[in-house]
Design an enzyme around this catalytic site. Structure first.
Site, PDB file in Angstrom:
ATOM      1  N   CYS A   1     -14.869  -1.779   7.337  1.00 32.22           N
ATOM      2  CA  CYS A   1     -13.732  -2.348   8.071  1.00 32.22           C
ATOM      3  C   CYS A   1     -14.088  -3.752   8.556  1.00 32.22           C
ATOM      4  CB  CYS A   1     -13.306  -1.443   9.213  1.00 32.22           C
ATOM      5  SG  CYS A   1     -14.669  -0.859  10.179  1.00 32.22           S
TER       6      CYS A   1
ATOM      7  N   GLU B   1      -4.795  -5.269   4.321  1.00 37.56           N
ATOM      8  CA  GLU B   1      -6.173  -4.814   4.137  1.00 37.56           C
ATOM      9  C   GLU B   1      -6.318  -4.173   2.759  1.00 37.56           C
ATOM     10  OE1 GLU B   1      -9.577  -2.573   6.744  1.00 37.56           O
ATOM     11  OE2 GLU B   1      -7.590  -1.678   6.684  1.00 37.56           O
TER      12      GLU B   1
ATOM     13  N   GLU C   1      -9.994   3.346  16.213  1.00 38.37           N
ATOM     14  CA  GLU C   1     -10.519   2.144  15.549  1.00 38.37           C
ATOM     15  C   GLU C   1      -9.943   2.088  14.149  1.00 38.37           C
ATOM     16  OE1 GLU C   1     -14.652   1.287  16.103  1.00 38.37           O
ATOM     17  OE2 GLU C   1     -14.735   2.837  17.640  1.00 38.37           O
TER      18      GLU C   1
ATOM     19  N   LYS D   1     -13.673  16.606  11.977  1.00 40.17           N
ATOM     20  CA  LYS D   1     -13.170  16.654  10.609  1.00 40.17           C
ATOM     21  C   LYS D   1     -13.665  15.411   9.881  1.00 40.17           C
ATOM     22  CE  LYS D   1      -9.247  15.198   8.757  1.00 40.17           C
ATOM     23  NZ  LYS D   1      -9.811  14.762   7.479  1.00 40.17           N
TER      24      LYS D   1
END
Ligand SMILES: Cc1cc2nc3c(=O)[nH]c(=O)nc-3n(C[C@H](O)[C@H](O)[C@H](O)COP(=O)(O)OP(=O)(O)OC[C@H]3O[C@@H](n4cnc5c(N)ncnc54)[C@H](O)[C@@H]3O)c2cc1C
Length: 1005
Positions: free
Chosen positions: A787, A883, A753, A672
């Site tokens: 990231c 973040e 992750e 996906k």
């Protein structure tokens, strides 16, 4: 021997004779410098340490710091000088102020040897001395690497001032030879193009020219009015084409078209130098006015070799020194044969190269007053003197500047002077015979076993003994220096524009499935533009996908690993073929700049090829231990059905990485893609279909995470979830996988992750030229949506004022816009939700810190966020802890390294980190103490390369797996050991093979 060679030898011997009349060691300055150089030539390790120490010294101001660095750099000397240096350091510690400054003074002396003056006033002393010796000059302004447009503007102003000063001070000076003086103005300025524009991008030469031309015109106008000469120096290969184009563009303009006193450098070490020179000559003839060329071998040989190796590019420079020498002679002939349009300057210290130019000019009947020799200040003094005595025009290249900006120049000169292959070392230090020094390079090339060998990349071949990355050869990046690559990308973008808005089906069991609903993937630079409509899968499709994947597993898991590896390799080939098209799609679908998009495709190709190679290493059952009478083999079985959930920020690479790891190990896959990059996902499906993936083995299931994502994560028949994305979703998956549902066969494995809040530390002795450029790239490359991006910049207070000033100006110089334009480095953020979220953080930042910089001029349409920098940020502030995933950088000032490391580590995350320093001890400490999965020293903290930088973090950044690493595939398998008693009636074979064929039934051939 031909007549030309005989004449070259005669000339060369004459030069040597004249040189020997005034014997001088290689390094004319006696004492400290000479001893250092002599030692460097004997001891490679010492040389490396010395050059690094010299590089940092200019930025150290306090005596104790200097002594401390000296100690760190030379503490581990392995040669006989160790006790001496240790004693020196020991003594210096008692009186650091004095000894530090003495050392600085001595090393400054080394720099002074190559820098003709601190400033325009100072350099005049040198120029007057040289005038008395019959030597002319060209002056070059040394500068730090230009990281912002403010710095570039300052450089342009200084150039003009220098020019005016030189013209004023040399009024009344005449050319030393007199004859043909009209070709050689007294004042000669050498300009470095990269110092005039901070955003030079090899992919966008036209844009660079558009910025550079207005900056150069006033300098050129001034020079012309003042009767001076302007030369464009040549720098790295990446800037070469833009520099050549700029030269031709400017000097075709009506204002400068009839001006003869302009020149450019051609570097003979480049393989394409001859083509460039011929092109320049054609241009010159069309222009109809003389121009000049300074022929050199080239100053960036080591850099070009390293850079091309790192990126997998064809090396632009020759790899054998005699090849450069030979090419220098080939180009010398071309220049002299075209003397009617070009004035030649031969920039070399090599007596052979010089003698060849002299002899050839004679053979062609060109008067010696119609060309000149140019040599660097501080080098080959006796050669200059000899040439003057022989009646040639000699010009000295005189760098002007302070010690700090002069360091990279100094290190280049030190390298050149101590290079094993350099002429000066051979002649003046190693007393190589004259006949050897005067040999025809064509003979050397012909005789050398390596001849014109292109030693471009190491050989491939997996081996168990070498590091996993070593036996893997990465796919090259596209080098946008080449015009044909720029054109291919432009064409791909135009083609992609015609493909926008198409419909893409779900693919299950090889069947294309349409549903009532579609997901519209839009262009973040232009939200009115739909990149594609993708059929949206719901629960029924998810159920069907699991069912077929389960059924296909039976066969796929029993397919030999070699067959699976070949599937990945075919997919890599297709990606390679469609490379520009895929990059162009990423420009539209996720707003990636050209090089970023290409990097993503390259990484996807790498994942296919690297995992295929790794599978071949682990695929065969391996003996666990040699023991008589019994054999035990460990091997791996796939886990089952893998559900791959990928993010949009590396839309092809991450998706491909997780998918291929699952496939090659024998799992079947439902993938996906993120909704925002669903069309790239459709492309991956197309690629694997073309590569021949069996039905049901790979299933493309675009849809909503909250619907099918959740459903499949919780599904009893899904055995493995490979996820990359947000912390929120990652933790939910982790939790759900911990539950065992009725009918579930396996304990679910999660490869997870997540994000990062990555810190970069700038130490007090860091090289700011590097630290600023790399931090800007780490923070704002792909709009901060990696990231791995730097979102906290921690600067030691001692260097803070200078660092922050350069940082803010550098950020102000970035190009923000639609990344279809190759000069754009910062594009839009992914969607409206991200846009709103990031703006929210910026508002919080304004409350809790100081908004130090924010761009005002971003496009109104599209999801553009201005690059933003906050200073005075508390480590506990929201913007320093959460973040943000956008172009927002929080700067934290700290007292010392203790505090810097504490702040860097004090976060929930541990993904990447960066550290800029030139202190060996501090670098060691950072390596040991910084808490991150990927710690980068003196480079950007983004851009991990498969096999080279296995990537992934821990704490709240992930489960500790390393994508692109040797052990990644082990996450996708279960280990199994098969033991057989091979003793029959007390008899057993003596040896057991270390590897055996796969356990497959029925056996496959
Ligand atoms: C006045 C002047 C201006 C200059 N301006 C520029 C400039 O604008 N841009 C620029 O790039 N350079 C420039 N240079 C050239 C550069 O700085 C070096 O001085 C020059 O390359 C040294 O060459 P040489 O002929 O003096 O010495 P040599 O010892 O004969 O040659 C050394 C050169 O050979 C080449 N080389 C070394 N090892 C290898 C190898 N294994 N394989 C292939 N080639 C190798 C390198 O270019 C090296 O610099 C300039 C030089 C001078 C004298």
């Amino acid at each position: 021997m031909g007549a030309l060679q005989a004449e070259v030898e005669r000339r060369g011997e004459r030069i040597f004779e004249l040189v020997d009349e005034h014997p001088e060691p290689l390094f004319s300055k006696a004492g400290f410098y000479q001893r250092m150089m002599a030692l460097s030539m004997r001891d490679e390790h010492f040389k490396v340490q010395l050059f690094r120490f010299v590089d940092v010294l200019a930025s150290l101001h306090r005596g104790p710091d200097i002594v401390q660095h000296l100690d760190e750099y030379f503490a581990d000397l392995r040669n006989g000088y160790r006790p001496l240096i240790r004693t020196g350091v020991g003594l210096a510690k008692f009186v650091p102020w004095i000894s530090g400054q003495v050392l600085r003074w001595n090393v400054s002396g080394m720099a002074r040897q190559f820098i003709a003056g601190k400033n325009p006033q100072d350099v005049m002393k040198t120029l007057r001395k040289r005038r008395a010796q019959g030597i002319g000059f060209t002056v070059d302004l040394l500068g730090e690497a230009v990281v912002s447009e403010k710095e570039a503007a300052e450089y342009a102003t200084r150039c003009l001032e220098l020019l005016e000063h030189l013209c004023r001070e040399t009024r009344g000076w005449t050319d030393p030879l007199g004859e043909n003086a009209n070709l050689f103005p007294v004042v000669n300025l050498s300009v470095k193009i990269s110092a005039l524009y901070s955003q030079m991008n090899p992919a966008a030469p036209a844009e660079a020219i558009a910025h550079l031309a207005p900056k150069l015109r006033p300098i050129l106008r001034g020079a012309r009015e003042l009767g001076a000469f302007v030369n464009f120096d040549m720098e790295s290969f990446a800037h070469k084409n833009a520099t050549l184009e700029l030269f031709k563009t400017l000097f075709t303009e009506s204002e400068f078209r009839d001006w003869a006193h302009v020149g450019i450098v051609v570097q003979a070490y480049l393989r394409d130098a001859e083509e460039d020179l011929r092109d320049l000559l054609d241009w010159g003839r069309k222009r109809g006015t003389r121009f000049a060329v300074r022929l050199v071998k080239g100053a960036y040989w080591d850099f070009e070799k390293i850079k091309s190796r790192q990126n997998g590019w064809a090396c632009p420079v020759f790899l054998q020194k005699p090849e450069s020498d030979l090419n220098f002679e080939v180009l010398t002939r071309i220049l002299l044969e075209n003397e009617s349009i070009v004035t030649a300057a031969f920039g070399s210290h090599n007596v052979r190269s010089i003698a060849h130019a002299q002899a050839l000019a004679d053979e062609l009947g060109i008067d010696r007053s119609r060309f000149e020799f140019q040599l660097l200040y501080g080098m080959a003094g006796p050669v200059k003197r000899a040439l003057v005595e022989m009646g040639y025009r000699v010009r000295e290249y005189c760098p002007v500047g302070e010690l700090l900006p002069g360091m990279s120049y100094l290190v280049r000169r030190l390298l050149e002077n101590t290079s094993n292959e350099g002429f000066l070392r051979a002649k003046f230090s190693e007393n190589v015979s004259e006949s050897e020094l005067l040999r025809d390079p064509a003979d050397v090339v012909a005789q050398s076993p390596n001849g014109a060998r292109h030693l471009e990349v190491s050989s491939n071949g997996a081996s168990l003994d070498t590091p996993p990355g070593d036996s893997y050869e990465n796919a090259p990046l596209v080098n946008f220096v080449y015009e044909q690559n720029q054109e291919r990308m432009r064409a791909a973008i135009e083609h992609m524009r015609t493909q926008l808005g198409q419909k893409y089906p779900i693919v299950i069991n090889g069947e294309k499935i349409w549903t009532d609903k579609t997901i519209a993937s839009i262009n973040p630079s232009d939200p009115d533009q739909v990149v594609g409509h993708v059929a949206e899968a719901g629960i029924p499709e998810a159920e069907r996908a699991v069912k077929v994947a389960r059924e296909a597993f039976d066969q796929w898991s029993r397919t030999s690993f070699e067959t699976r590896c070949r599937l990945l390799e075919r997919a890599a080939d297709i990606m390679h073929r469609r490379r520009f098209e895929l990059s162009a799609l990423e420009v539209f679908e996720v707003g990636k700049a050209w090089a970023e998009a290409d990097g993503d495709i390259r990484e996807a190709i790498d994942f296919c090829l690297f995992y295929a190679q790794q599978m071949r290493l682990i695929g065969r059952p391996r003996l666990t231990q040699h023991v008589l009478g019994e054999e035990s083999y460990q091997h791996y079985w796939p886990r089952g059905v893998a559900f791959v959930v990928a993010p949009w920020n590396f839309p092809l690479a991450i998706l491909t990485g997780m998918t291929t790891a699952a496939l090659v190990t024998g799992n079947t896959v439902i993938f996906k893609p993120a909704e925002q990059s669903a069309v790239v996902g459709a492309m991956l499906m197309e690629i694997f279909e073309e590569a021949g993936v069996p039905r049901g083995v790979l299933n493309y299931l675009p849809g909503k995470g909250s619907v099918i994502g959740q459903h499949l994560v919780d599904h009893k028949d899904v055995d493995l979830i490979a996820f990359t994305g947000s912390r929120e979703v990652g933790l939910r998956i982790w939790k759900s996988a911990g539950e065992t549902r009725e009918g579930q066969r396996e304990l679910k494995r999660v490869i997870c992750e997540m994000g990062g809040k990555n810190a970069v530390i700038i130490d007090s002795d860091a090289d700011l030229d590097e630290a600023i450029v790399d931090t800007i790239y780490s923070a704002f490359g792909y709009q901060g949506q990696k990231c791995s991006a730097c979102s906290r910049l921690i600067i030691l207070e001692e260097i803070y004022p200078r660092a922050i000033d350069r940082l803010l100006n550098a950020a102000a110089s970035l190009h923000v816009g639609n990344p279809e334009d190759p000069s754009v480095t910062v594009g839009p953020v992914i969607d409206v939700k991200a846009h709103k979220n990031i703006l929210g953080y910026i508002e919080s930042g304004k409350q809790e810190a100081r908004l130090a910089f924010q761009r005002g001029d971003v496009p109104a349409k599209g999801f553009f966020i201005p690059p933003t920098i906050f200073t005075n940020v508390s480590p506990r502030a929201k913007i320093a802890c959460e973040e943000i995933f956008g172009p927002v950088l929080s700067v934290i000032k700290v007292r010392d390294l203790d505090e810097a490391i504490e702040v860097a580590n004090n976060t929930d995350y541990a993904l990447t980190a960066g550290f800029f320093s030139r202190s060996p001890a501090n670098i060691e400490r950072a390596k040991a103490e910084i808490c991150a999965g990927n710690v980068y020293i003196n480079r950007s903290c983004t851009g991990a390369v498969v096999g080279r930088h296995p990537f992934g973090g821990f704490k709240m950044s992930g489960g500790g797996t390393k994508a692109g690493g040797a052990d990644y595939l082990l996450q996708f398998v279960v280990p199994r050991v098969v033991t057989e008693n091979i003793t029959r009636h007390g008899f057993a074979p003596e040896t057991t093979p270390q590897y055996r064929d796969e356990f497959l039934w029925p056996p496959q051939r």
